[in-house]
Design an enzyme around this catalytic site. Structure first.
Site, PDB file in Angstrom:
ATOM      1  N   LYS A  39       0.833  -1.207   0.000  1.00 25.79           N
ATOM      2  CA  LYS A  39       0.000   0.000   0.000  1.00 25.79           C
ATOM      3  C   LYS A  39       0.871   1.263   0.000  1.00 25.79           C
ATOM      4  O   LYS A  39       0.651   2.181  -0.769  1.00 25.79           O
ATOM      5  CB  LYS A  39      -0.932   0.012   1.229  1.00 25.79           C
ATOM      6  N   ARG A 114      -9.398   0.934   9.184  1.00 26.30           N
ATOM      7  CA  ARG A 114      -9.018  -0.441   9.492  1.00 26.30           C
ATOM      8  C   ARG A 114     -10.095  -1.179  10.266  1.00 26.30           C
ATOM      9  O   ARG A 114      -9.917  -2.347  10.584  1.00 26.30           O
ATOM     10  CB  ARG A 114      -7.745  -0.421  10.338  1.00 26.30           C
ATOM     11  N   ARG A 153      11.554  -5.905   4.767  1.00 27.21           N
ATOM     12  CA  ARG A 153      11.311  -4.458   4.606  1.00 27.21           C
ATOM     13  C   ARG A 153      12.332  -3.650   5.418  1.00 27.21           C
ATOM     14  O   ARG A 153      12.629  -3.974   6.567  1.00 27.21           O
ATOM     15  CB  ARG A 153       9.894  -4.128   5.069  1.00 27.21           C
ATOM     16  N   ARG A 186      11.581  -1.976  11.121  1.00 29.77           N
ATOM     17  CA  ARG A 186      10.572  -1.574  12.100  1.00 29.77           C
ATOM     18  C   ARG A 186      10.452  -2.605  13.211  1.00 29.77           C
ATOM     19  O   ARG A 186      10.575  -3.792  12.979  1.00 29.77           O
ATOM     20  CB  ARG A 186       9.208  -1.417  11.397  1.00 29.77           C
ATOM     21  N   ARG A 197      -0.392  -9.423  13.302  1.00 32.35           N
ATOM     22  CA  ARG A 197      -1.001  -8.352  12.513  1.00 32.35           C
ATOM     23  C   ARG A 197      -1.889  -8.923  11.407  1.00 32.35           C
ATOM     24  O   ARG A 197      -2.917  -8.354  11.077  1.00 32.35           O
ATOM     25  CB  ARG A 197       0.087  -7.445  11.929  1.00 32.35           C
TER      26      ARG A 197
END
Ligand code: ADP
Ligand code: ADP
Length: 247
Positions: A39, A114, A153, A186, A197
């Site tokens: 996204k 969300r 990531r 992160r 998640r």
């Protein structure tokens, strides 16, 4: 009549920001999809294409955490656990942001809404401003792909730009191409938090797919394609949206 945005024949149009032409109405968009679907990657490109702000609730919350504000301190515990921050914290933050001048001609919401409560609040906040969403862009990828993407990531510690160690590496390892800052992983991109998640997404966010489908706003994209291809597909879809609006 001018050609729809995505059909104008410029090479690599995402390198040529093109503000929305005045005859087109606002491009108010949301991006849906599991964590790691791409996204943020697509939002960066689309916001360069069309010159509207990329509004990421995750980035806004991380900025509050970094500044050590009260909101940031409250949010951090939820974020580290992979849980959602309570709706009332998020909703006010977004309602204010949509009133900013740069969001007047459109916005790209990434990571919001969300929950069903957030979706209802968004719809209400927009109708109070006499505005409406024009599409919900859903990027679909499998759970295994999500884990592969999030585990690799890396993000710029200063500007938040996103890389992947394998799929989108920086020119120099560990360093942001854009401003030379250090790349970091992160805290919530660890495998056990990623699985959590994903479960939170399935339970609390995926019902929004039906919610927006029922409203006729949903557009689906195969997020397993290369980022450039996904971007092309979204642009082509937005062009048909424009055509539909002009009919
Ligand atoms: P989200 O905002 O949905 O959480 P990101 O845009 O941060 O996802 O992407 C997650 C990771 O996957 C990043 O490391 C990014 O570089 C990488 N990525 C994004 N899109 C693709 C793609 N189409 N193919 C492979 N990797 C991708
Ligand atoms: P990703 O797309 O990789 O899941 P984000 O950067 O969008 O990550 O969000 C990171 C974390 O910030 C989420 O796991 C959640 O704790 C919090 N967060 C972000 N947006 C929201 C939201 N709209 N509602 C509740 N919590 C949110």
């Amino acid at each position: 009549m001018r050609a729809p945005l995505a059909l104008r024949g410029k090479p690599a149009p995402w390198r040529n920001p093109s503000p929305l032409p005045p005859e087109l109405s606002e491009l108010n968009l949301i991006l849906l999809g599991p964590p790691g679907a791409g996204k943020g990657t697509q939002a960066d490109r689309l916001s360069e294409d069309f010159g509207m702000p990329h509004v990421s609730t995750g980035d806004m919350l991380r900025a509050q955490v970094a500044e050590g504000t009260e909101l940031g301190r409250e949010a951090k515990g939820y974020m580290d656990e992979g849980d959602l921050v309570p709706d009332e914290v998020i909703v006010g933050m977004i309602a204010d942001r949509l009133k900013d001048d740069d969001a007047r001609d459109g916005f790209l919401l990434d990571g919001f809404p969300r929950t069903r409560g957030q979706a209802d609040s968004l719809s209400q906040a927009l109708s109070e401003l006499d505005r409406r969403l024009v599409a919900a862009l859903l990027i679909e990828v499998s759970d295994d792909e999500v884990v592969r993407r999030l585990a690799g990531r890396r993000v710029c510690s200063k500007n938040g730009h996103t890389y992947h160690v394998e799929f989108d590496p920086p020119k120099h390892e560990g360093v942001c191409d854009q401003d030379g800052s250090r790349l970091i992983q992160r805290d919530d991109d660890r495998e056990e938090t990623i699985r959590k998640r994903l479960a939170v997404y399935d339970r609390q966010t995926s019902p929004l797919i039906d919610y927006y489908e029922t409203k006729g706003l949903l557009r689906r994209f195969d997020g397993t394609r290369a980022a450039d291809e996904v971007h092309d597909h979204i642009r082509a879809s937005l062009a048909t949206l424009r055509l539909e609006e002009q009919l």
